[in-house]
Design a protein around this motif. Structure first.
Motif, PDB file in Angstrom:
ATOM      1  N   SER A 346     -26.322   3.775  29.477  1.00 21.03           N
ATOM      2  CA  SER A 346     -24.886   4.048  29.331  1.00 21.03           C
ATOM      3  C   SER A 346     -24.567   4.068  27.841  1.00 21.03           C
ATOM      4  N   THR A 347     -23.804   5.058  27.439  1.00 17.40           N
ATOM      5  CA  THR A 347     -23.557   5.219  26.011  1.00 17.40           C
ATOM      6  C   THR A 347     -22.157   4.722  25.641  1.00 17.40           C
ATOM      7  N   ASP A 348     -21.996   4.391  24.363  1.00 22.36           N
ATOM      8  CA  ASP A 348     -20.676   4.002  23.861  1.00 22.36           C
ATOM      9  C   ASP A 348     -19.923   5.274  23.481  1.00 22.36           C
ATOM     10  N   PRO A 349     -18.596   5.315  23.742  1.00 25.75           N
ATOM     11  CA  PRO A 349     -17.852   6.491  23.264  1.00 25.75           C
ATOM     12  C   PRO A 349     -17.699   6.417  21.746  1.00 25.75           C
ATOM     13  N   ILE A 350     -17.638   7.590  21.117  1.00 26.79           N
ATOM     14  CA  ILE A 350     -17.439   7.585  19.664  1.00 26.79           C
ATOM     15  C   ILE A 350     -15.953   7.328  19.393  1.00 26.79           C
ATOM     16  N   PRO A 351     -15.637   6.322  18.557  1.00 26.82           N
ATOM     17  CA  PRO A 351     -14.217   6.000  18.322  1.00 26.82           C
ATOM     18  C   PRO A 351     -13.435   7.216  17.823  1.00 26.82           C
ATOM     19  N   ALA A 352     -12.186   7.313  18.264  1.00 27.25           N
ATOM     20  CA  ALA A 352     -11.392   8.501  17.928  1.00 27.25           C
ATOM     21  C   ALA A 352     -10.909   8.469  16.476  1.00 27.25           C
ATOM     22  N   GLU A 353     -10.727   7.245  15.884  1.00 28.12           N
ATOM     23  CA  GLU A 353     -10.155   7.249  14.539  1.00 28.12           C
ATOM     24  C   GLU A 353     -11.055   7.988  13.549  1.00 28.12           C
ATOM     25  N   ARG A 361     -28.756   1.229   6.701  1.00 27.64           N
ATOM     26  CA  ARG A 361     -29.254  -0.042   6.170  1.00 27.64           C
ATOM     27  C   ARG A 361     -30.762  -0.173   6.306  1.00 27.64           C
ATOM     28  N   ASN A 362     -31.391  -0.293   5.179  1.00 24.09           N
ATOM     29  CA  ASN A 362     -32.836  -0.610   5.100  1.00 24.09           C
ATOM     30  C   ASN A 362     -33.706   0.216   6.044  1.00 24.09           C
ATOM     31  N   ILE A 363     -33.510   1.522   6.014  1.00 27.54           N
ATOM     32  CA  ILE A 363     -34.344   2.307   6.943  1.00 27.54           C
ATOM     33  C   ILE A 363     -35.708   2.678   6.350  1.00 27.54           C
ATOM     34  N   HIS A 364     -36.668   2.666   7.272  1.00 28.91           N
ATOM     35  CA  HIS A 364     -38.036   3.075   6.961  1.00 28.91           C
ATOM     36  C   HIS A 364     -38.372   4.204   7.908  1.00 28.91           C
ATOM     37  N   PHE A 365     -39.153   5.157   7.411  1.00 25.83           N
ATOM     38  CA  PHE A 365     -39.522   6.254   8.307  1.00 25.83           C
ATOM     39  C   PHE A 365     -40.850   6.883   7.904  1.00 25.83           C
ATOM     40  N   SER A 415     -31.267   0.509  10.392  1.00 24.38           N
ATOM     41  CA  SER A 415     -30.269   1.069  11.308  1.00 24.38           C
ATOM     42  C   SER A 415     -29.298   2.000  10.590  1.00 24.38           C
ATOM     43  N   ILE A 416     -28.726   2.889  11.389  1.00 26.96           N
ATOM     44  CA  ILE A 416     -27.649   3.748  10.897  1.00 26.96           C
ATOM     45  C   ILE A 416     -26.456   3.471  11.804  1.00 26.96           C
ATOM     46  N   THR A 417     -25.321   3.151  11.203  1.00 26.59           N
ATOM     47  CA  THR A 417     -24.149   2.867  12.041  1.00 26.59           C
ATOM     48  C   THR A 417     -22.991   3.797  11.678  1.00 26.59           C
ATOM     49  N   LEU A 418     -22.194   4.073  12.707  1.00 28.57           N
ATOM     50  CA  LEU A 418     -20.963   4.850  12.484  1.00 28.57           C
ATOM     51  C   LEU A 418     -19.828   3.961  12.982  1.00 28.57           C
ATOM     52  N   GLY A 419     -18.929   3.601  12.081  1.00 27.71           N
ATOM     53  CA  GLY A 419     -17.842   2.688  12.450  1.00 27.71           C
ATOM     54  C   GLY A 419     -18.376   1.372  12.990  1.00 27.71           C
ATOM     55  N   GLY A 420     -19.533   0.949  12.478  1.00 27.79           N
ATOM     56  CA  GLY A 420     -20.091  -0.340  12.869  1.00 27.79           C
ATOM     57  C   GLY A 420     -20.998  -0.289  14.102  1.00 27.79           C
ATOM     58  N   THR A 421     -21.038   0.842  14.790  1.00 19.91           N
ATOM     59  CA  THR A 421     -21.889   0.928  15.991  1.00 19.91           C
ATOM     60  C   THR A 421     -23.156   1.709  15.672  1.00 19.91           C
ATOM     61  N   ASP A 422     -24.283   1.171  16.126  1.00 16.12           N
ATOM     62  CA  ASP A 422     -25.564   1.862  15.908  1.00 16.12           C
ATOM     63  C   ASP A 422     -25.500   3.250  16.560  1.00 16.12           C
ATOM     64  N   ASN A 427     -23.880   8.992  22.768  1.00 12.03           N
ATOM     65  CA  ASN A 427     -24.500  10.178  23.357  1.00 12.03           C
ATOM     66  C   ASN A 427     -24.963  11.068  22.207  1.00 12.03           C
ATOM     67  N   ILE A 428     -26.212  11.504  22.280  1.00 12.30           N
ATOM     68  CA  ILE A 428     -26.815  12.165  21.117  1.00 12.30           C
ATOM     69  C   ILE A 428     -26.095  13.459  20.710  1.00 12.30           C
ATOM     70  N   ASP A 429     -25.690  14.258  21.712  1.00 12.94           N
ATOM     71  CA  ASP A 429     -25.025  15.530  21.381  1.00 12.94           C
ATOM     72  C   ASP A 429     -23.648  15.274  20.778  1.00 12.94           C
ATOM     73  N   GLU A 430     -22.977  14.267  21.368  1.00 11.68           N
ATOM     74  CA  GLU A 430     -21.636  13.943  20.872  1.00 11.68           C
ATOM     75  C   GLU A 430     -21.735  13.438  19.428  1.00 11.68           C
ATOM     76  N   TYR A 431     -22.756  12.611  19.179  1.00 13.79           N
ATOM     77  CA  TYR A 431     -22.936  12.112  17.817  1.00 13.79           C
ATOM     78  C   TYR A 431     -23.220  13.261  16.848  1.00 13.79           C
TER      79      TYR A 431
END
Ligand SMILES: Nc1ncnc2c1ncn2[C@@H]1O[C@H](COP(=O)(O)OP(=O)(O)O)[C@@H](O)[C@H]1O
Ligand SMILES: [Mg+2]
Length: 610
Positions: A346-353, A361-365, A415-422, A427-431
């Motif tokens: 189940s995915t989190d909705p992307i905040p409307a604001e 933060r500290n990503i390795h790839f 991690s990469i966060t948008l508005g504090g959420t990873d 949902n990948i397409d919505e993101y």
């Protein structure tokens, strides 16, 4: 030896396991499949009807003496009946062939659609792997022909089985041994064909990388994007030699295999045909010694060769089915690949604001097939509504960083966060719709200028005013409006009436596309590298106004562009080495940023002091 035979049987059973293929066919066209099978049954019954009326006719002629005056009318009736059944049989046969072909084509088309829809679901990382490209190539090739071949040979199999059942029921009355004997003699043909199907398949599988190399060379030689360089550097002959050599190797090997198969098949056929005539002689002489009527012998002579033909057709249907099915397995190999990017149930909705920060933060790839990491401990903040620039030498990892930001890959760590959420919780397409990127190697879509821009937001109906505004903001309107057909002008030279434009103009179209998108973050990966100095400076001088309330991440090698950013990150090898405002960074003595733009800065200072 014993294990090798049992291995072979196992392999044979696995390759002839049609469950998955039949399920696939059924899922595509259940109704039509039923119809096609029904017509095959009718066709087989009518075929038997033609043989049976023929037998009645022969019987009638043989018993001429006992029929007296009725002979003529009986015979005429039978001829009439035979004619009708035969005509009906031929009509049904044609129609049933049409039905199988129709179904086959329908299935090939549906499978081809599924191959494409499955492929677009797979993530970018698959494209790093030659193994995946081999699988994709094999599946695409199989998708074009083999589902069709499987359907046709499956129906041939049903048809010939039914026909054999029919003739078998007649032959058994002459001698019960005939059918098993024939079956034993036809078996070698089947085995030879299956063995060579396996060999051919294995050989083709081994050759896929070489085949891909030859397609690659063929594309270079004939493709429009390489046409210029191939001529300018006179590479044609050199590449053509390589291409010809590969093609020759491929064809020579295949012909060797085909030649062997042909000789073995010829030897088998001689053996099988001799056996067939030996049986015929045995039956005829045996029957003549006994009291068999001329009628029975005539029936045998008509039916026995038919049975032989049917058995051969059966062997051929089984081997074709077998072969088709091994190739269809290539399609399932592709269907079995699944997207690897993590997606929660189940995915989190992307905040409307609108004012959400993006925080890396500290990503390795590390790229899946690479030895060394491409990013190591990278932390970057993209505050809402701000313009951030990223600079660094070639190969530093800037474009890689963007691929992670767009969630084309997931980081190994961090991690990469948008508005504090990873972002992995969305949902990948919505993101992905929150970001519009002009990639360094953006696509030049050969569609109308309007569509080129509209592709920035394909989810919603076209907003003509906003589309034109995006073109104005990117500067693309200047050349589009000069075309006689304006926004309806076809871009590129692939299609009739297409207009080729310069790389800088293509770049402006790509920029307009990113502006048109209702994203909250715009990313430019060296998106203005081909723009003339005037266009670029106009774009960035009022960049804030052009992107509205959105945030922006701009990668550029030009100081004049980077200077406009609210904040700047400098990437060294795989990681951020400096960050700050332009003023802060130039004041770092011997700093990377300062050195990167040394000559620019000197010129600038010179100009300012003039
Ligand atoms: N698809 C890929 N597979 C493996 N390695 C890659 C791939 N793309 C880039 N790299 C490697 O990652 C490093 C960073 O590349 P990139 O992010 O494109 O650099 P930049 O955009 O800063 O010039 C380079 O060393 C390059 O060799
Ligand atoms: Mg790059």
């Amino acid at each position: 030896m014993a294990t090798s035979i049992s291995d072979r049987i196992k392999k044979f059973r696995r390759n002839l396991n049609l469950t998955r293929t039949i399920k696939l066919i059924w899922s595509i066209a259940p109704g039509r499949t039923v119809w096609a099978v029904l017509f095959i049954v009718i066709e087989s019954v009518l075929w038997f009807g033609t043989l049976y009326t023929l037998k009645l006719l022969i019987d009638s002629v043989a018993l001429k003496g006992t029929q007296g005056d009725d002979f003529l009318s009986n015979t005429l009736k039978l001829i009439f009946l035979a004619g009708i059944v035969s005509a009906l049989y031929n009509c049904v046969k044609s129609y049933s062939t049409y039905l199988s072909e129709y179904l086959g084509a329908k299935i090939s088309q549906a499978v081809d659609d599924r191959i494409h829809s499955h492929t677009i679901k797979l993530d970018l990382s698959y494209y790093e792997s030659p193994e995946y490209l081999d699988i994709l190539k094999r599946a695409r090739e199989a998708g074009n022909i083999h589902p069709f071949a499987v359907v046709v040979s499956l129906f041939d199999l049903i048809r010939n089985l039914l026909m054999m059942l029919a003739v078998g029921s007649v032959l058994i009355t002459i001698d019960w041994m005939l059918m098993p004997l024939l079956a034993v003699f036809v078996l070698p043909i089947l085995l030879v064909r299956i063995k060579f199907s396996d060999r051919l398949y294995e050989w083709q599988r081994r050759q896929t990388p070489l085949e891909r190399k030859s397609s690659y060379l063929s594309n270079l030689l004939t493709g429009d994007s390489s046409a210029k360089e191939i001529r300018a550097f006179s590479l044609g002959k050199y590449l053509l030699d390589q291409y010809t050599r590969i093609r020759q190797t491929l064809i020579k090997d295949q012909m060797k295999l085909n030649k062997r198969r042909t000789f073995i098949e010829m030897a088998t056929m001689v053996m099988v045909t001799s056996a067939f005539y030996a049986i015929t002689a045995y039956i005829i002489f045996g029957a003549m010694k006994g009291s068999t009527s001329v009628g029975d012998i005539a029936v045998f002579l008509v039916i026995f060769p038919q049975t032989f033909t049917i058995m051969q057709a059966l062997a051929s249907a089984i081997s074709k089915l077998y072969q088709g099915n091994i190739y269809v397995a290539n399609i399932f190999e592709l269907f079995d690949l699944q997207p690897k990017l993590f997606t929660p149930k189940s995915t989190d909705p992307i905040p409307a604001e609108k004012n959400l920060d993006v925080e890396i933060r500290n990503i390795h790839f590390k790229y899946p097939h690479a030895d060394a990491p491409a990013l190591s401990d990278v932390s970057i903040r993209l505050p809402a509504g701000k313009i951030v620039a990223l600079v660094g030498l070639n190969g530093a990892g800037k474009s890689t960083f963007i691929k992670l930001l767009c969630r084309l890959y997931d980081p190994v760590q961090g991690s990469i966060t948008l508005g504090g959420t990873d972002i992995r919780k969305f949902n990948i397409d919505e993101y992905r719709r929150q970001i519009s990127t002009v990639f360094q190697d953006f696509v030049r879509y050969n569609v109308t200028a309007r569509d080129c821009i509209k592709y920035g937001d394909i989810e919603n109906p076209l907003r003509e005013d906003e589309m034109r505004e995006a073109a104005i903001n990117s500067g693309a309107n200047e050349f589009i409006e000069r075309f006689p057909n304006g926004y309806d002008t076809m871009m590129g030279r692939v299609f009739d009436e297409g207009h080729e434009v310069s790389i800088g103009q293509w770049q402006k179209l790509a920029i307009a596309r990113s502006f048109y998108s209702p994203s909250r973050l715009i990313i430019f990966d060296e998106a203005t590298s081909a723009l003339d100095a005037k266009s670029e400076s106009e774009l960035f001088q009022s960049f804030r106004k052009r992107i509205g309330s959105r945030s922006a991440l701009v990668i550029s090698h030009r100081l004049s562009t980077v200077k406009h950013a609210d904040y700047i990150y400098v990437m060294g090898d795989k990681t951020v080495v400096e960050s700050g405002t332009h003023e802060e960074l130039v004041s770092i003595e011997n700093g990377v940023y300062a050195r990167l733009f040394q000559t620019h800065l000197e010129k600038q200072i010179a100009v300012e002091s003039d």
